[in-house]
Enzyme design. Structure first.
Site, mmCIF file in Angstrom:
data_model
loop_
_atom_site.group_PDB
_atom_site.id
_atom_site.type_symbol
_atom_site.label_atom_id
_atom_site.label_comp_id
_atom_site.label_asym_id
_atom_site.label_seq_id
_atom_site.Cartn_x
_atom_site.Cartn_y
_atom_site.Cartn_z
ATOM 1 C CD GLU A 59 -10.705 -9.145 -0.620
ATOM 2 O OE1 GLU A 59 -11.876 -9.582 -0.594
ATOM 3 O OE2 GLU A 59 -9.738 -9.808 -1.047
ATOM 4 C CG HIS A 89 -8.412 -14.766 5.661
ATOM 5 N ND1 HIS A 89 -9.561 -15.394 6.083
ATOM 6 C CD2 HIS A 89 -8.748 -14.065 4.554
ATOM 7 C CE1 HIS A 89 -10.557 -15.090 5.272
ATOM 8 N NE2 HIS A 89 -10.092 -14.278 4.324
ATOM 9 C CE1 TYR A 135 -2.983 -3.105 1.580
ATOM 10 C CE2 TYR A 135 -4.441 -1.251 1.183
ATOM 11 C CZ TYR A 135 -4.250 -2.600 1.412
ATOM 12 O OH TYR A 135 -5.337 -3.431 1.463
ATOM 13 C CG HIS A 138 -16.691 -10.735 -1.385
ATOM 14 N ND1 HIS A 138 -16.296 -9.625 -0.678
ATOM 15 C CD2 HIS A 138 -15.556 -11.446 -1.610
ATOM 16 C CE1 HIS A 138 -14.983 -9.663 -0.490
ATOM 17 N NE2 HIS A 138 -14.508 -10.769 -1.043
ATOM 18 C CD GLU A 139 -15.161 -14.817 -3.290
ATOM 19 O OE1 GLU A 139 -14.208 -14.565 -4.061
ATOM 20 O OE2 GLU A 139 -15.055 -14.696 -2.056
ATOM 21 C CG HIS A 152 -12.520 -10.841 -5.560
ATOM 22 N ND1 HIS A 152 -11.757 -9.785 -5.157
ATOM 23 C CD2 HIS A 152 -12.892 -11.482 -4.420
ATOM 24 C CE1 HIS A 152 -11.666 -9.784 -3.825
ATOM 25 N NE2 HIS A 152 -12.354 -10.795 -3.355
HETATM 26 O O1 X8Z Z 1 -12.525 -13.995 2.967
HETATM 27 C C1 X8Z Z 1 -13.433 -13.318 2.548
HETATM 28 C C2 X8Z Z 1 -13.996 -13.523 1.146
HETATM 29 C C3 X8Z Z 1 -12.985 -14.123 0.247
HETATM 30 S S1 X8Z Z 1 -11.889 -12.988 -0.393
HETATM 31 C C4 X8Z Z 1 -15.168 -14.466 1.205
HETATM 32 N N1 X8Z Z 1 -14.010 -12.382 3.355
HETATM 33 C C5 X8Z Z 1 -13.550 -12.172 4.724
HETATM 34 C C6 X8Z Z 1 -13.817 -13.373 5.601
HETATM 35 O O2 X8Z Z 1 -14.619 -14.232 5.235
HETATM 36 O O3 X8Z Z 1 -13.254 -13.451 6.697
HETATM 37 C C7 X8Z Z 1 -15.070 -11.450 2.975
HETATM 38 C C8 X8Z Z 1 -15.261 -10.558 4.139
HETATM 39 C C9 X8Z Z 1 -14.328 -10.987 5.219
HETATM 40 ZN ZN ZN Z 2 -12.600 -11.315 -1.373
#
Ligand code: X8Z
Ligand code: ZN
Length: 614
Positions: free
Chosen positions: A413, A514, A231, A383-384, A387
């Site tokens: 995002e 994540h 960033y 959301h997807e 992307h």
């Molecule tokens: O991981 C995601 C997406 C995939 S890029 C579904 N999100 C975060 C999560 O699930 O923790 C979207 C919002 C927050």
């Molecule tokens: Zn995402």
């Protein structure tokens, strides 16, 4: 999104901006004084280098993504074939992007920035950023990291969750947490969701060391700093930014927290209202989204979606984007994606977390989801596809392959989450005949439900996740304090406590995918929510002239143009400039705070006489 490596480059745009080199005078007669050596044409050199680099990068990137796709969609217990192929493809990629020769060339060319075009500089920097993730000066460390990453993903998505003695999916657990009223069964489901943690501990500690060691070779002190640098921010600046966002949302969160403690105590028949929210009371494994707590009369989206089915949700999300002027998805999207839960009885598993993939940095785009017909997946589908449409929009001749990425990761995002919000607002649902126009709905309850989704997310994303990863990667959090630190942060930022003591025999942060496979960048989502509300505010007020709480984007080509204009340049335009140009604002929680402000009075009234504990 699947956030592995950065994008690459096409050359048409560069060719257009690189002036032709003046041919230097060649031969000099022996009698004359020796000619001054011609001044090197760095633009032409950079151009040539980037052209060759990008072609190879794209080829290797595609192979790596294909292998990763297989590793994420076909996980067979005990079978290491996919893992080995993925490790091989990623090593080939690393050997190229991190090669000593490439690093030297990139650095050499960047020494002559004054003579290069802005687009060239951006590409060279992107390539150098990629190199830092795989420097071949420490090839053995990189190789070990790639193997460890592949193994961690297999463990993560191959895990057999058990609830009430039976194998279950994470979708099953989520459903219990959304619907079950019995606290004991809730606790069992919550604990089932955390059983995976300890299995990932050794791998995660190993990955911390390998990730940190990798980026040190090119001068980054730690992996968190490396990620923040994407960033253009230092680690301290990033932490300051997320802490500030958290502070700005804190008064509202405090009200929601108090409200939730009292309401949930009532719901679960508990006389004593706890000072902190028991983690298993909340309708989400990490307490990051509490929206399922509230049913808004007149808008029972879950019931509508249950009738429509999972496939309808994906097609409907596509129709929404199309209505704004985006193209239909390429047929290969439907042929190659993995959109729904695996059929019962198959002998393999797949990644249970949603992601979007730009396989070849051209038009092979795919999504990996386990869509079921409910509100959560409805939003995730939007959301997807955000992307996916971002990928498709910056795949154009003006954007070199190396810059086919979001203006920053948070923009990537934000797009689909914005569409997810828009697709749940009442006028949109009425317009699609999903609810009758005559439905009597309560605006305050609607706003409350939204706050329990978007506002409650901030302390988790900018607080718990970002602080924990900052501490893990940059402050060398000791291995015997990993879980203690997690729960200290969860209490401080979210005001949540676990149902029973969670010692170091557990590793609850690792239950968040994540933490394992999208490391040190969860603040992307916190920033994305803030950007989302800035964009939404602009769209509602300036483009649609509608109340931001009650919009209908459907069919608005003007909204589509606004979004596509942000997407089209990819990472070739500075993210701060994009925001300023498109909304007139710098990054700020202003729009998000304003949006939820009408809720404050209601919550204060509800919470009158209640004890505040945060
Ligand atoms: O991981 C995601 C997406 C995939 S890029 C579904 N999100 C975060 C999560 O699930 O923790 C979207 C919002 C927050
Ligand atoms: Zn995402």
């Amino acid at each position: 999104m699947k956030k592995t490596l950065l994008p690459l480059l096409t050359v048409a745009a560069l060719a257009a901006c690189a002036p032709t080199a003046k041919t230097p005078p060649s031969a000099t007669s022996a009698a004359e004084t020796p000619a001054i050596p011609p001044k090197p044409d760095y633009r032409a050199q950079a151009q040539e280098f980037l052209q060759g680099y990008s072609t190879e990068y794209q080829r290797l990137y595609t192979q790596s993504q294909e292998a990763e796709w297989r590793s994420n969609t076909h996980i067979v217990a005990g079978d290491t074939t996919n893992a080995a192929a993925t490790a091989r493809a990623n090593q080939a990629m690393a050997a190229f992007t991190g090669s000593t020769e490439n690093i030297a060339r990139l650095r050499g060319l960047l020494e002559h920035q004054a003579e290069l075009s802005e687009l060239q500089i951006k590409q060279l920097k992107a390539a150098l950023y990629n190199a830092a993730n795989s420097p071949q000066t420490i090839a053995d460390v990189v190789t070990r990291r790639i193997k460890a990453e592949t193994a961690q993903v297999e463990k993560l998505y191959g895990f057999d969750y058990k609830y009430q003695g039976k194998s279950v999916t994470t979708n099953d657990i989520d459903e219990v947490l959304r619907k079950e009223k019995n606290p004991a069964r809730r606790q069992a489901a919550w604990e089932a969701s955390k059983a995976i943690g300890p299995t990932l501990k050794e791998g995660l500690l190993n990955l911390r060391d390998l990730r940190n060691e990798t980026v040190k070779a090119l001068g980054y002190p730690d992996y968190f700093t490396y990620q923040a640098s994407d960033y253009g921010l230092t680690r301290e600046e990033m932490m300051q930014l997320v802490r500030q966002l958290n502070e700005e949302l804190r008064p509202l969160y405090r009200e929601l927290h108090t409200y939730a403690r009292y309401e949930l105590a009532k719901k679960y028949g508990q006389k004593q209202v706890p000072d902190y929210l028991p983690a298993h009371w909340l309708p989400n494994r990490w307490g990051q989204d509490w929206s399922a707590m509230v049913d808004v009369k007149g808008i029972n989206l879950d019931a509508v979606l249950a009738k429509k089915g999972a496939e309808w949700q994906v097609k409907q999300a596509e129709r929404f984007y199309q209505s704004l002027g985006f193209s239909a998805l390429p047929p290969s999207f439907y042929e190659k994606s993995s959109l729904y839960p695996l059929p019962a009885g198959v002998n393999y598993k797949k990644n249970n977390h949603a992601s979007a993939w730009h396989i070849d940095l051209e038009n092979d785009v795919r999504s990996l989801m386990s869509v079921e017909p409910n509100t959560e997946w409805y939003e995730t589908t939007h959301h997807e596809l955000g992307h996916i449409y971002y990928f498709l929009t910056y795949t154009n001749p003006e954007v070199p392959v190396l810059l086919r990425a979001g203006a920053n990761r948070a923009y990537h995002e934000a797009m689909g989450s914005l569409m997810g919000l828009a697709a749940t607002q009442k006028p949109f649902l009425v317009g699609l005949n999903l609810i009758p126009a005559t439905a009597k709905t309560d605006q305050t309850q609607t706003l409350l439900k939204e706050a329990l989704n978007y506002v409650t997310f901030l302390p988790f994303a900018s607080g718990v996740m970002s602080e924990w990863e900052n501490s893990f990667y940059a402050e060398n959090l000791p291995p015997d304090q990993l879980n203690a630190k997690w729960w200290e942060l969860v209490k401080k930022y979210q005001g949540i406590t676990p149902p029973t003591t969670r010692g170091e025999n557990f590793l609850d942060p690792a239950t968040k995918t994540h933490i394992n496979d999208d490391p040190a960048q969860y603040y992307d989502y916190a920033l994305s929510y803030v950007i989302l509300f800035q964009l939404h505010d602009h769209i509602a007020r300036k483009i649609l002239k509608q109340d931001p709480h009650a919009t209908n984007y459907y069919g608005s080509k003007e909204v589509g143009t606004f979004l596509a204009d942000i997407m089209r340049p990819g990472a070739s335009k500075d993210w701060r400039t994009v925001l300023k140009e498109k909304t007139g604002e710098d990054l700020s929680a202003r729009a998000m705070v304003d949006y939820f402000q009408p809720l404050m009075a209601y919550l204060k009234a509800q919470n009158k006489g209640r004890k505040y504990t945060m």
